[in-house]
Structure formats: C-alpha cells, structure tokens
Design an enzyme around this catalytic site. Structure first.
Site, short mmCIF file in Angstrom:
data_model
loop_
_atom_site.label_atom_id
_atom_site.label_comp_id
_atom_site.label_asym_id
_atom_site.label_seq_id
_atom_site.Cartn_x
_atom_site.Cartn_y
_atom_site.Cartn_z
N HIS A 1 0.81 -1.22 0.00
CA HIS A 1 0.00 0.00 0.00
C HIS A 1 0.85 1.27 0.00
O HIS A 1 0.32 2.37 -0.23
CB HIS A 1 -0.96 0.00 1.20
CG HIS A 1 -2.32 0.54 0.88
ND1 HIS A 1 -2.54 1.54 -0.03
CD2 HIS A 1 -3.55 0.20 1.34
CE1 HIS A 1 -3.82 1.82 -0.10
NE2 HIS A 1 -4.46 1.00 0.71
N ASP B 1 -2.04 1.94 -4.90
CA ASP B 1 -3.32 2.34 -4.32
C ASP B 1 -4.37 1.26 -4.60
O ASP B 1 -4.29 0.53 -5.60
CB ASP B 1 -3.79 3.67 -4.90
CG ASP B 1 -2.86 4.82 -4.52
OD1 ASP B 1 -2.23 4.74 -3.45
OD2 ASP B 1 -2.76 5.77 -5.31
#
Length: 450
Positions: free
Chosen positions: A422, A426
């Site tokens: 992450h 995204d």
C-alpha cells in the site's frame, strides 16, 4: 601426522557467512579426499563442502543451523605427512573460478535432503504413554511398514511370555511397546494383531508391573524441530515482508468458461507440445495488462526510498518443494506465448523440486504468481515476495449456476486474488488492474490478438 584446518571458502559473490544445513561426518570419522563433509547454505544456494585431504576428523565448527563466517575454520582433519606438504597439495588442487561458479549454483540433492531429515529427527521427543508417535518425517520404521504390508511377525523374546506364538504388530506399535518395556506376547489383541488400543488397554488393566494409566489426551507426541536451512530463510523473508510492508488484498471473481473451452481445444491439438494448464493463460493476461499499470510490476528499495518500475516482466513462480517454498523466475515472460510459458513453468518447477535451479534462476523477480492448483481455495491473501510490491494468486475453478439475463447457465468461475504494497500501489489501481486481467480472461481471444 599433520593437523590440517579446512577453512570455509568464498562460495558466492558478496557472501560473508554461510549456514550449516547438515553434517555428513562426525568427530572421529575417517574421510577420503573429495568426500562430502557438509551442506552449507547461502542466501542464493546450498553448496556441498568436500574434503580436500584424507584423514581423521578432529573438530567440526558448530552444529546444523549455526552460521560460519567465510574464511573461518570449518573442519580440522589429522592427515598423514607434514603440514607444509599437505598445504602445498591442497593449494595445487584448489578449483578455479569456473568450478567455484558451479559449486555456487549447486543445490541439495535427494540424498542430502534425506540427511537433513535424519538430522531433524534427532530433535523428536519419544512418544508418551497413551499417545501415538508422530512420524512427520520419513523413517526406517515407516519404510519397513511399507515393505511388509504394514505389519511384521514378531516372536516373544522375554521370559515368561504368554505363548510361543508369532505376534503381528506394526513397526510403530512395536517401537512403542519396546519403549514401554512391554512384551507384545503378553498383550491380548482384539484380532490377529496388536494395535495401539490394545497397548492402552494393557496399560490400564492388564499390567501388574505398576504402569501408569494413560491420560485422557488422545493427541500426538510433542515434536521439536530446529528451524534451519531453507525453512529459516522462508521464515525470515516472510517475517520481514509482513513487518515492513502494509499489505492489502483484493479479490475478484472471473468467469473462465470460454477460457477453459479454448484450453481444452488447444490441448486436443497440441501434438508434441506440453499440456496447457490455466496458469500460462493467466500469465499472458497478467503481462498484457501491465503496461497500463506500471506500479504493479515494480521493486521497492526501503532504505533508498526508491521504486523501480520494470520495463520487462520477470515473473516469480512460487513452487512448493520438499525443502520449502521456492520462487524461480520466468525471464521476459511478456515475450512468451502460452506454449513457451508452459514449457518454462515445467522446467523451472522441476529444477526447483530437484535442487537444480541456479542462483540466477532464483532472483531478480519483478512480480510473483502463487497458485495452489486444485487446492486453491475460495480466496487467498498471499504474502508479497519482498522487494516486489505485488503478488497474484489464482484460486480453484468451480462450476456454479449463474444468471445470464433472465436465463440461468452453468459457468466455470475462478477467484483471482492480489496482495499489494500500500506504500506503492493504491487500492483503486490494484482493482483496476485486476479488472483489466479479468476482461482478457473472460474474452480469451484477446490473449492472442496483437
């Protein structure tokens, strides 16, 4: 007589130490020149260490699982002749760079794996009363069980046995009885052979020797196995991945009915080419969708704070082996068709399982696929192969009824899971990428379109 110190040689570029995976000798053993001494594991490969001289083993550096620095003494051997002559002989026979490269690429063989398993078994606990022994690793008892159809004929050996008759029992029962000091001839079985339950009953009611009654716990004996070699590497890598990478996982359902029909048609007309599984098609789809999502095919340097987006797909392929999970790499996967991918998948999987994969084939991946085939389950949350930033896991194909407008039809469905870093990827990008892969797999003719 001379005392010769065999020092751990430089067995790989940038390697400062190596782990003792298994010893093949012990103190006091007589060894010959070129006899195997130990298996040493680096970050890249497992290397066989052979004795450069003949003689008697005086000292060994550590135990299995210990780290030995390059250049330090690995084995001390007492040899015939004076020390200077021995050193001169060893220097004359030291292999060149080409031989060293071959040694670096060497991996464990079946015989070495067996030695590792034998070493691991030394940590197993003896079975407790009332508990069936665990044989998580191959053993001579298991082999005997297999050879004799599961049971051996035994004759009573202790004095005062019930009757001079043969007793049938499995090797595991025989070993447990021996550990407990029980003569099997004194145990009454419920049939032709003595079972573990018969031993339990004997311990409860049939013994006048003061044996303790078995506990209610019907579990297995405790087992202690030292975490070394490949298993330790896996543990360290997985822990570092989960510790450093904030994972998130996205799962999508894909209708692969048309894809499976195409695969069956291609296999029916494959000739001498390898049989196609669904994995080569998935890899083609993965590669075709990546140009629009370069953040997926990347490596993240934590310390430098730099993300390198790769222009080629060096696809890691998670492969289960006897030594643990290994990830050989399919180079330039984007340039290969389904037949070439099938051949490369088979070749690399076989090389990994037989310990013949080279160090170059085990590094440099930019993205990894992990597939459990028919064991794939409904969904997975795979752990990222650091320093990569994503890993893809196709799941098991199942047949279910689906709505097609007002009609219901039979469909073959497969979930596709992706775990991403992450910090780099995204959630929207990961979902959009999987949707692009889904479109290709659900319309498989696009996989072959330019």
């Amino acid at each position: 007589m001379a005392r010769f110190e065999f020092r751990l040689p430089d067995i790989g570029e940038g390697i400062s130490e190596a782990e003792v995976v298994a010893w093949h000798v012990k103190v006091g053993d007589r060894v010959e020149e070129d006899q195997q001494l130990a298996d040493m594991m680096t970050d890249k490969a497992t290397v066989e260490m052979e004795s450069p001289v003949a003689g008697e083993i005086l000292e060994l550096a550590g135990e299995a699982g210990d780290m030995i620095p390059i250049g330090s003494t690995l084995v001390v051997i007492e040899t015939e002749g004076d020390e200077a002559a021995v050193e001169e002989q060893v220097a004359a026979e030291t292999p060149g760079k080409e031989a060293e490269a071959e040694a670096e690429a060497a991996c464990t063989t079946d015989e070495q794996d067996e030695a590792i398993r034998e070493k691991a078994k030394e940590g197993l606990s003896k079975p407790s009363v009332g508990a069936e022994p665990v044989e998580a690793l191959p053993s001579s008892s298991a082999a005997a069980d297999k050879k004799e159809g599961g049971f051996d004929k035994l004759s009573p050996t202790g004095e005062g046995g019930a009757a001079d008759r043969p007793v049938l029992a499995s090797p595991a029962v025989r070993k447990r009885a021996k550990d407990l000091g029980i003569d099997l001839a004194d145990v009454r079985g419920d049939g032709e052979r003595v079972r573990h339950g018969d031993l339990d009953a004997y311990l409860r009611y049939g013994s006048g020797e003061g044996y303790l009654a078995p506990q209610a716990n019907r579990g297995w004996a405790d087992e202690t196995v030292k975490v070394i070699g490949m298993r330790r590497r896996i543990a360290e890598n997985m822990a570092a991945s989960k510790r450093n990478i904030p994972h998130f996982t996205y799962v999508e359902e894909i209708d692969v009915t048309e894809l499976e029909a195409m695969r069956a048609s291609l296999n029916a007309n494959r000739g001498q080419r390898p049989k196609l599984t669904v994995l080569p098609f998935i890899i083609v789809a993965i590669c075709r969708a990546l140009p629009d999502f370069p953040m997926i095919n990347a490596r993240y340097d934590d310390e430098g704070g730099v993300v390198t987006r790769s222009g080629t797909v060096n696809l890691g392929m998670a492969t289960q082996t006897d030594a643990g999970l290994m990830v050989p790499v399919i180079r330039d996967a984007q340039d290969k068709n389904v037949w070439q991918l099938a051949s490369e998948i088979n070749r690399l999987a076989e090389a990994a399982r037989t310990g013949k994969a080279t160090s170059e084939e085990m590094q440099g991946g930019t993205l990894t696929v992990t597939s459990l085939g028919p064991l794939g389950g409904v969904a997975t949350t795979p752990v990222i192969n650091r320093p990569e930033v994503a890993i893809i896991g196709p799941n098991r194909i199942v047949e279910r009824p689906v709505f097609d407008g007002d009609d219901i039809r039979r469909a073959k469905l497969m979930n596709l899971s992706i775990s991403c870093d992450h910090r780099v990827v995204d959630g929207y990008d990961a979902a959009s990428y999987v949707q692009a892969v889904k479109k290709l797999l659900e319309t498989p003719v696009l996989l072959f379109a330019d």
